[in-house]
Design a protein around this motif. Structure first.
Motif, PDB file in Angstrom:
ATOM      1  N   GLY A 102       0.286  -3.152   3.694  1.00 38.78           N
ATOM      2  CA  GLY A 102       1.600  -2.632   3.326  1.00 38.78           C
ATOM      3  C   GLY A 102       2.653  -3.716   3.287  1.00 38.78           C
ATOM      4  O   GLY A 102       3.496  -3.755   2.386  1.00 38.78           O
ATOM      5  N   TYR A 103       2.601  -4.609   4.253  1.00 41.21           N
ATOM      6  CA  TYR A 103       3.549  -5.722   4.287  1.00 41.21           C
ATOM      7  C   TYR A 103       3.377  -6.609   3.053  1.00 41.21           C
ATOM      8  O   TYR A 103       4.353  -6.989   2.408  1.00 41.21           O
ATOM      9  N   LEU A 104       2.135  -6.905   2.715  1.00 45.06           N
ATOM     10  CA  LEU A 104       1.862  -7.731   1.545  1.00 45.06           C
ATOM     11  C   LEU A 104       2.333  -7.036   0.264  1.00 45.06           C
ATOM     12  O   LEU A 104       2.896  -7.672  -0.626  1.00 45.06           O
ATOM     13  N   LEU A 105       2.121  -5.720   0.173  1.00 49.80           N
ATOM     14  CA  LEU A 105       2.620  -4.959  -0.976  1.00 49.80           C
ATOM     15  C   LEU A 105       4.141  -5.079  -1.094  1.00 49.80           C
ATOM     16  O   LEU A 105       4.672  -5.276  -2.188  1.00 49.80           O
ATOM     17  N   GLU A 106       4.841  -4.944   0.015  1.00 53.45           N
ATOM     18  CA  GLU A 106       6.304  -5.064   0.009  1.00 53.45           C
ATOM     19  C   GLU A 106       6.737  -6.437  -0.483  1.00 53.45           C
ATOM     20  O   GLU A 106       7.643  -6.554  -1.310  1.00 53.45           O
ATOM     21  N   GLN A 107       6.090  -7.464   0.053  1.00 54.51           N
ATOM     22  CA  GLN A 107       6.472  -8.828  -0.321  1.00 54.51           C
ATOM     23  C   GLN A 107       6.193  -9.103  -1.797  1.00 54.51           C
ATOM     24  O   GLN A 107       7.008  -9.720  -2.488  1.00 54.51           O
ATOM     25  N   ALA A 108       5.054  -8.656  -2.298  1.00 51.79           N
ATOM     26  CA  ALA A 108       4.718  -8.854  -3.712  1.00 51.79           C
ATOM     27  C   ALA A 108       5.667  -8.051  -4.602  1.00 51.79           C
ATOM     28  O   ALA A 108       6.146  -8.549  -5.626  1.00 51.79           O
ATOM     29  N   ALA A 109       5.946  -6.814  -4.217  1.00 49.58           N
ATOM     30  CA  ALA A 109       6.831  -5.962  -5.021  1.00 49.58           C
ATOM     31  C   ALA A 109       8.230  -6.557  -5.118  1.00 49.58           C
ATOM     32  O   ALA A 109       8.854  -6.498  -6.182  1.00 49.58           O
ATOM     33  N   SER A 110       8.707  -7.144  -4.041  1.00 55.06           N
ATOM     34  CA  SER A 110      10.052  -7.730  -4.069  1.00 55.06           C
ATOM     35  C   SER A 110      10.132  -8.923  -5.025  1.00 55.06           C
ATOM     36  O   SER A 110      11.208  -9.297  -5.458  1.00 55.06           O
ATOM     37  N   ARG A 111       8.978  -9.477  -5.370  1.00 48.89           N
ATOM     38  CA  ARG A 111       8.918 -10.604  -6.321  1.00 48.89           C
ATOM     39  C   ARG A 111       8.342 -10.177  -7.671  1.00 48.89           C
ATOM     40  O   ARG A 111       8.088 -10.997  -8.521  1.00 48.89           O
ATOM     41  N   GLN A 112       8.096  -8.883  -7.820  1.00 41.55           N
ATOM     42  CA  GLN A 112       7.514  -8.300  -9.036  1.00 41.55           C
ATOM     43  C   GLN A 112       6.168  -8.927  -9.408  1.00 41.55           C
ATOM     44  O   GLN A 112       5.884  -9.191 -10.569  1.00 41.55           O
ATOM     45  N   ILE A 113       5.345  -9.150  -8.391  1.00 43.47           N
ATOM     46  CA  ILE A 113       3.997  -9.680  -8.593  1.00 43.47           C
ATOM     47  C   ILE A 113       3.027  -8.508  -8.537  1.00 43.47           C
ATOM     48  O   ILE A 113       3.055  -7.724  -7.587  1.00 43.47           O
ATOM     49  N   PRO A 114       2.158  -8.347  -9.530  1.00 43.52           N
ATOM     50  CA  PRO A 114       1.191  -7.249  -9.489  1.00 43.52           C
ATOM     51  C   PRO A 114       0.188  -7.439  -8.343  1.00 43.52           C
ATOM     52  O   PRO A 114      -0.107  -8.567  -7.947  1.00 43.52           O
ATOM     53  N   VAL A 115      -0.324  -6.297  -7.854  1.00 38.41           N
ATOM     54  CA  VAL A 115      -1.241  -6.309  -6.713  1.00 38.41           C
ATOM     55  C   VAL A 115      -2.478  -5.489  -7.042  1.00 38.41           C
ATOM     56  O   VAL A 115      -2.393  -4.397  -7.592  1.00 38.41           O
ATOM     57  N   VAL A 116      -3.623  -6.043  -6.693  1.00 39.25           N
ATOM     58  CA  VAL A 116      -4.903  -5.353  -6.782  1.00 39.25           C
ATOM     59  C   VAL A 116      -5.405  -5.168  -5.351  1.00 39.25           C
ATOM     60  O   VAL A 116      -5.429  -6.126  -4.573  1.00 39.25           O
ATOM     61  N   ILE A 117      -5.774  -3.930  -5.025  1.00 41.58           N
ATOM     62  CA  ILE A 117      -6.294  -3.626  -3.694  1.00 41.58           C
ATOM     63  C   ILE A 117      -7.725  -3.136  -3.838  1.00 41.58           C
ATOM     64  O   ILE A 117      -7.975  -2.129  -4.501  1.00 41.58           O
ATOM     65  N   PHE A 118      -8.655  -3.843  -3.236  1.00 42.08           N
ATOM     66  CA  PHE A 118     -10.037  -3.386  -3.134  1.00 42.08           C
ATOM     67  C   PHE A 118     -10.179  -2.797  -1.738  1.00 42.08           C
ATOM     68  O   PHE A 118      -9.728  -3.395  -0.755  1.00 42.08           O
ATOM     69  N   CYS A 119     -10.772  -1.614  -1.665  1.00 41.02           N
ATOM     70  CA  CYS A 119     -10.890  -0.965  -0.366  1.00 41.02           C
ATOM     71  C   CYS A 119     -12.194  -0.186  -0.300  1.00 41.02           C
ATOM     72  O   CYS A 119     -12.794   0.131  -1.334  1.00 41.02           O
ATOM     73  N   GLY A 120     -12.618   0.081   0.910  1.00 37.55           N
ATOM     74  CA  GLY A 120     -13.801   0.912   1.082  1.00 37.55           C
ATOM     75  C   GLY A 120     -13.541   2.299   0.527  1.00 37.55           C
ATOM     76  O   GLY A 120     -14.291   2.808  -0.293  1.00 37.55           O
ATOM     77  N   LYS A 121     -12.438   2.890   0.983  1.00 34.17           N
ATOM     78  CA  LYS A 121     -12.008   4.209   0.505  1.00 34.17           C
ATOM     79  C   LYS A 121     -10.503   4.186   0.299  1.00 34.17           C
ATOM     80  O   LYS A 121      -9.793   3.446   0.979  1.00 34.17           O
ATOM     81  N   SER A 122     -10.041   5.016  -0.624  1.00 27.19           N
ATOM     82  CA  SER A 122      -8.605   5.193  -0.819  1.00 27.19           C
ATOM     83  C   SER A 122      -8.277   6.653  -0.597  1.00 27.19           C
ATOM     84  O   SER A 122      -8.853   7.530  -1.244  1.00 27.19           O
ATOM     85  N   GLN A 123      -7.384   6.886   0.331  1.00 29.51           N
ATOM     86  CA  GLN A 123      -6.955   8.251   0.612  1.00 29.51           C
ATOM     87  C   GLN A 123      -5.456   8.387   0.429  1.00 29.51           C
ATOM     88  O   GLN A 123      -4.844   9.324   0.923  1.00 29.51           O
ATOM     89  N   ILE A 124      -4.864   7.468  -0.270  1.00 26.44           N
ATOM     90  CA  ILE A 124      -3.419   7.462  -0.454  1.00 26.44           C
ATOM     91  C   ILE A 124      -3.054   8.309  -1.671  1.00 26.44           C
ATOM     92  O   ILE A 124      -3.749   8.282  -2.679  1.00 26.44           O
ATOM     93  N   ARG A 125      -2.010   9.059  -1.541  1.00 24.96           N
ATOM     94  CA  ARG A 125      -1.577   9.944  -2.619  1.00 24.96           C
ATOM     95  C   ARG A 125      -0.469   9.306  -3.453  1.00 24.96           C
ATOM     96  O   ARG A 125      -0.371   9.553  -4.633  1.00 24.96           O
ATOM     97  N   HIS A 126       0.384   8.525  -2.818  1.00 30.65           N
ATOM     98  CA  HIS A 126       1.508   7.921  -3.533  1.00 30.65           C
ATOM     99  C   HIS A 126       1.759   6.511  -2.998  1.00 30.65           C
ATOM    100  O   HIS A 126       1.909   6.327  -1.799  1.00 30.65           O
ATOM    101  N   ILE A 127       1.797   5.557  -3.903  1.00 29.68           N
ATOM    102  CA  ILE A 127       2.134   4.177  -3.538  1.00 29.68           C
ATOM    103  C   ILE A 127       3.554   3.931  -4.024  1.00 29.68           C
ATOM    104  O   ILE A 127       3.823   4.036  -5.220  1.00 29.68           O
ATOM    105  N   PRO A 128       4.474   3.634  -3.121  1.00 27.83           N
ATOM    106  CA  PRO A 128       5.880   3.504  -3.512  1.00 27.83           C
ATOM    107  C   PRO A 128       6.226   2.168  -4.183  1.00 27.83           C
ATOM    108  O   PRO A 128       7.369   1.735  -4.131  1.00 27.83           O
ATOM    109  N   PHE A 129       5.259   1.550  -4.794  1.00 29.27           N
ATOM    110  CA  PHE A 129       5.478   0.274  -5.479  1.00 29.27           C
ATOM    111  C   PHE A 129       4.894   0.359  -6.879  1.00 29.27           C
ATOM    112  O   PHE A 129       3.905   1.039  -7.106  1.00 29.27           O
TER     113      PHE A 129
END
Length: 176
Positions: A102-129
């Motif tokens: 989440g911290y990395l997402l915030e930092q990347a979003a503040s610089r408008q850098i796209p982010v790719v997240i690889f995960c075992g499972k995703s249970q998130i409904r809304h990403i605020p970025f």
């Protein structure tokens, strides 16, 4: 609360209740006046900072994310980045509550850098970025078995290869 990630780690509702009672008891034994537990950050790492503050009352509590970002020169790395690739075992709402992803997402979003997240499972409904792609290795309801864990590196390789076109598209959009 140090118990907030217990469910993500596999604790049942009854176990969470037991853990919470146990934590409250230990906290009361260490800090009967309950003044340390009110300080921000004391719930991190299962409440470890409360014990540290009981032994060293003037210790400074610092976010692990802030410390790691400073020590790893994250600002400099992000200033040179076109894309951030990160990962997490289970990406869910708790991932946005002070965890590294989440911290990395915030930092990347503040610089408008796209982010790719690889995960075992995703249970998130809304990403605020914006400009975030999540690529889970398993479907949300797939059981995590020892065989699945043993196949993680191969699953990750297949997932990365399958999504290279989408990742490349993110970079193309970033360049425009």
């Amino acid at each position: 609360s140090p118990i907030c990630f217990a469910a993500q780690k596999g604790a049942s509702p009854q176990e969470i209740q037991q853990l919470s009672k146990g934590f409250d008891h230990i906290q009361h034994c260490l800090d009967p006046e309950q003044h340390f537990s009110r300080r921000p950050g004391t719930g991190a790492a299962g409440g470890l900072p409360i014990g540290v503050l009981c032994a060293y009352p003037h210790a400074k509590i610092e976010s692990g994310n802030t410390w790691l970002a400073r020590e790893a020169h994250l600002d400099r790395a992000l200033s040179q980045a076109d894309l951030v690739i990160t990962g997490e075992g289970c990406f869910d709402q708790t991932s946005l509550l002070g965890k590294g992803t989440g911290y990395l997402l915030e930092q990347a979003a503040s610089r408008q850098i796209p982010v790719v997240i690889f995960c075992g499972k995703s249970q998130i409904r809304h990403i605020p970025f914006n400009n975030v792609q999540v690529f889970p290795l398993l479907t949300e309801d797939a059981p995590v078995t020892p065989e699945r864990l043993a196949a993680t590196s191969e699953d990750l390789r297949k997932t990365v290869l399958a999504h290279l076109p989408a990742i490349a598209q993110m970079l193309v959009k970033q360049q425009v």
